[in-house]
Design an enzyme around this catalytic site. Structure first.
Site, PDB file in Angstrom:
ATOM      1  N   ASP A  21       0.843  -1.199   0.000  1.00 39.19           N
ATOM      2  CA  ASP A  21       0.000   0.000   0.000  1.00 39.19           C
ATOM      3  C   ASP A  21       0.875   1.246   0.000  1.00 39.19           C
ATOM      4  OD1 ASP A  21      -1.955   1.938   0.433  1.00 39.19           O
ATOM      5  OD2 ASP A  21      -2.009   1.576   2.604  1.00 39.19           O
ATOM      6  N   ASP A  25      -4.283   3.920   2.633  1.00 35.55           N
ATOM      7  CA  ASP A  25      -5.694   3.601   2.870  1.00 35.55           C
ATOM      8  C   ASP A  25      -5.897   2.185   3.399  1.00 35.55           C
ATOM      9  OD1 ASP A  25      -5.217   2.068   0.625  1.00 35.55           O
ATOM     10  OD2 ASP A  25      -6.921   2.837  -0.523  1.00 35.55           O
ATOM     11  N   ASP A  29      -2.099  -1.437  -3.717  1.00 35.02           N
ATOM     12  CA  ASP A  29      -2.517  -0.719  -4.926  1.00 35.02           C
ATOM     13  C   ASP A  29      -1.520  -0.982  -6.052  1.00 35.02           C
ATOM     14  OD1 ASP A  29      -0.332   1.110  -4.216  1.00 35.02           O
ATOM     15  OD2 ASP A  29      -1.759   1.999  -2.795  1.00 35.02           O
ATOM     16  N   ASP A  98      -7.135 -11.195 -14.652  1.00 40.76           N
ATOM     17  CA  ASP A  98      -8.307 -12.034 -14.439  1.00 40.76           C
ATOM     18  C   ASP A  98      -9.423 -11.650 -15.397  1.00 40.76           C
ATOM     19  OD1 ASP A  98      -8.958 -14.171 -12.483  1.00 40.76           O
ATOM     20  OD2 ASP A  98      -7.772 -12.923 -11.142  1.00 40.76           O
ATOM     21  N   ASP A 194     -11.559 -16.850 -14.804  1.00 36.24           N
ATOM     22  CA  ASP A 194     -12.215 -17.249 -13.565  1.00 36.24           C
ATOM     23  C   ASP A 194     -13.370 -18.205 -13.851  1.00 36.24           C
ATOM     24  OD1 ASP A 194     -12.486 -16.708 -10.617  1.00 36.24           O
ATOM     25  OD2 ASP A 194     -14.460 -16.001 -11.260  1.00 36.24           O
ATOM     26  N   GLU A 245      -9.516 -21.404 -14.985  1.00 36.97           N
ATOM     27  CA  GLU A 245      -9.851 -21.992 -13.685  1.00 36.97           C
ATOM     28  C   GLU A 245     -11.027 -22.928 -13.925  1.00 36.97           C
ATOM     29  OE1 GLU A 245     -10.897 -20.549  -9.154  1.00 36.97           O
ATOM     30  OE2 GLU A 245     -11.901 -19.574 -10.837  1.00 36.97           O
ATOM     31  N   HIS A 309      -4.914 -17.309  -3.840  1.00 40.86           N
ATOM     32  CA  HIS A 309      -5.731 -16.402  -3.022  1.00 40.86           C
ATOM     33  C   HIS A 309      -6.973 -17.080  -2.457  1.00 40.86           C
ATOM     34  CE1 HIS A 309      -7.629 -16.429  -6.925  1.00 40.86           C
ATOM     35  NE2 HIS A 309      -8.687 -15.825  -6.434  1.00 40.86           N
ATOM     36  N   ASP A 310      -7.312 -18.261  -2.946  1.00 37.73           N
ATOM     37  CA  ASP A 310      -8.489 -18.989  -2.472  1.00 37.73           C
ATOM     38  C   ASP A 310      -8.143 -20.177  -1.586  1.00 37.73           C
ATOM     39  OD1 ASP A 310     -10.510 -17.459  -3.616  1.00 37.73           O
ATOM     40  OD2 ASP A 310     -10.460 -18.551  -5.515  1.00 37.73           O
TER      41      ASP A 310
END
Length: 538
Positions: A21, A25, A29, A98, A194, A245, A309-310
């Site tokens: 970051d 925030d 990013d 993605d 995805d 995926e 990430h899953d």
């Protein structure tokens, strides 16, 4: 075997909101990714896979898109993205994004029009029915959500805020192809698609005998026609890389998606390991690799990964994230980079980041976990037991911020992080890894360099050794009179194995190991916990 640039690549996945970051925030990013590109380049990765950064209400961390041609404010601006893409290319790397086209956000203008009236021109952009069936979605007990305004149900494979597009409508398909060209014309190098096999729905939506088995959501008639049309209309006109995926898929089905004569996708993620192997199961993993090698080799291309990430970080889920964290991280790295297929590295994997254990459900962000917790508690199950059962596979395990250094919030942000940093960041971080020549990071770097210099790791045949052994995973890769032996002790035990003379390692060159001091014998292998070795036999 046909050679391609993407087959020889190593992919590094950037989940940008947890990467770095720069504006305080609490969210990573695109500017943060730009500032850390030299780090990814130093590792040796060829391709960056960037998770969704499009405009989104962010109900499901960007997988609910409300505008496919804009950048989410949390991530930055289109100008930042353009500069990011240029900086990736300046370093000789490539970028894939993605492609999320099974569903949109319910805040997408298309859906707002679709639900406004039954005769709206965009009504058929989505899937509507007067009566629901008994299917459940990934995140909720039903795929159907009643809409008060038009008094019909819309279909959602995931959250209620993620209505599925109606791919039977040719106008929907042309809309998708249009914004695919938008990004490809900018110069991106491909797509990670995805849940791409969910696009086609079962005709008539018949009730399922077992609604809990949600495989009815994927691989339905029509899917290959859609992907072949996508290839004709868009993909074939660019020198790009595509990975789909694809859950609920066997090697036989997988070949229909990635067969080199099919003109659909280049490669795929299947989930026989990450969706169905909760803890390490040596025999099951060997059997999965065996079938996929037999099903795809010289006909299509596979992917190798054990976290993303899953899915929970691999040292916590499959290895040992305490006593043997370093050894198990390096051992699994050898496994993934030496097996046939394309290796994927998920951010933080290269320093051995671990899963997290928050104290209560309120501290978790994962919508799938929170929805499942609510559903099970409402059935009367003990909240503590439900929470305990969901922690190990929570997606938050892999979504905590990258641990850059020992400073507050692991150097990820000067603000309040959107998700809590793993408390072990003072012991596990990038700065520490870069300062230690024996770190996991430099081991990954050696593996990637070895792959760049030796095509046997990419195109070599695969032959398993000691198939039935419970602790040892060993195999041979062979190409053009080269023969390598890979030996892995995927256990916390000291293991001694008698081996045939044909596999004697006496006098053979050891190319790489994850232990400093070798323990060898002419007659038997003696391997320490999570020890990995690569030998050149010929």
């Amino acid at each position: 075997m046909k050679k391609n640039w993407w087959k020889e690549s190593v992919v590094y996945q950037v989940y940008w909101r947890s990467f770095y970051d720069t504006d305080g925030d609490g969210y990573g990013d695109l500017e943060g990714v730009i500032q850390k590109l030299d780090y990814i380049q130093e590792l040796g990765a060829d391709v960056i896979w960037l998770n969704p950064c499009f405009e989104s209400p962010d109900v499901d961390n960007g997988y609910d898109i409300s505008d496919y041609r804009s950048i989410m404010s949390k991530a930055g601006t289109m100008e930042t993205f353009d500069r990011f893409l240029q900086e990736v290319h300046n370093r000789g790397m490539k970028l894939i994004m993605d492609l999320v086209v099974n569903h949109t956000s319910d805040q997408h203008p298309w859906f707002k029009e679709s639900r406004s009236s039954k005769d709206n021109p965009k009504r058929d952009y989505y899937v509507w029915r007067r009566e629901p069936n008994n299917w459940r979605s990934y995140f909720t007990p039903s795929v159907w959500e009643f809409d008060d305004q038009t008094e019909e149900y819309y279909f959602h494979s995931f959250a209620v805020e993620q209505p599925d597009l109606n791919w039977e409508n040719p106008m929907v398909r042309q809309e998708v192809y249009s914004f695919m060209r938008f990004w490809l014309d900018k110069g991106i190098d491909g797509f990670r698609m995805d849940v791409i096999n969910l696009l086609a729905k079962q005709a008539g939506f018949p009730d399922a005998e077992n609604p809990e088995d949600i495989s009815y959501l994927g691989n339905n008639p029509g899917i290959h026609e859609y992907l072949q049309e996508m290839h004709r209309e868009v993909l074939q006109h660019y020198d790009i890389f595509t990975v789909g995926e694809i859950p609920f898929v066997t090697p036989e089905d997988g070949l229909l998606y990635v067969g080199e004569n099919r003109r659909e996708l280049h490669t795929l993620f299947h989930f026989e390991v990450c969706d169905y192997m909760i803890h390490w199961d040596m025999q099951r993993y060997k059997e999965i690799q065996r079938r996929w090698y037999k099903g795809l080799w010289e006909k299509g291309w596979n992917s190798q990964f054990l976290n993303n990430h899953d899915h929970t970080r691999l040292v916590t889920r499959f290895g040992n994230d305490s006593i043997f964290r370093v050894e198990s991280a390096k051992c699994f790295a050898v496994l993934l980079h030496l097996l046939p297929g394309m290796p994927y590295i998920y951010q933080g994997e290269e320093i051995g980041m671990t899963g997290v254990r928050y104290k209560s459900i309120q501290e978790y962000q994962d919508i799938a976990m929170k929805n499942k917790y609510k559903e099970e508690v409402e059935k009367g199950r003990d909240p503590g037991e439900v929470f305990k059962s969901l922690v190990h596979l929570s997606r938050d395990n892999s979504r905590t911020p990258v641990q850059w250094d020992e400073s507050p919030n692991a150097g990820f942000t000067k603000g309040t992080p959107w998700i809590k940093v793993n408390p072990n960041y003072k012991e596990i971080n990038v700065a520490q890894s870069l300062a230690d020549p024996d770190s996991i990071f430099y081991f990954y770097k050696k593996l990637i360099q070895l792959r760049k210099e030796n095509k046997i790791m990419v195109y070599g045949d695969y032959q398993e050794v000691l198939e039935d052994h419970q602790q040892i995973y060993s195999f041979i890769r062979e190409l053009d009179h080269q023969r390598w032996l890979v030996v892995l002790n995927i256990s916390e035990l000291l293991v001694q194995v008698n081996v045939p003379e044909s596999l004697s390692i006496a006098g053979k060159e050891m190319l790489l190991t994850n232990y400093k001091n070798e323990v060898d014998s002419n007659v038997e292998w003696a391997l320490r916990p999570y020890e990995a070795r690569i030998y050149r036999l010929l």
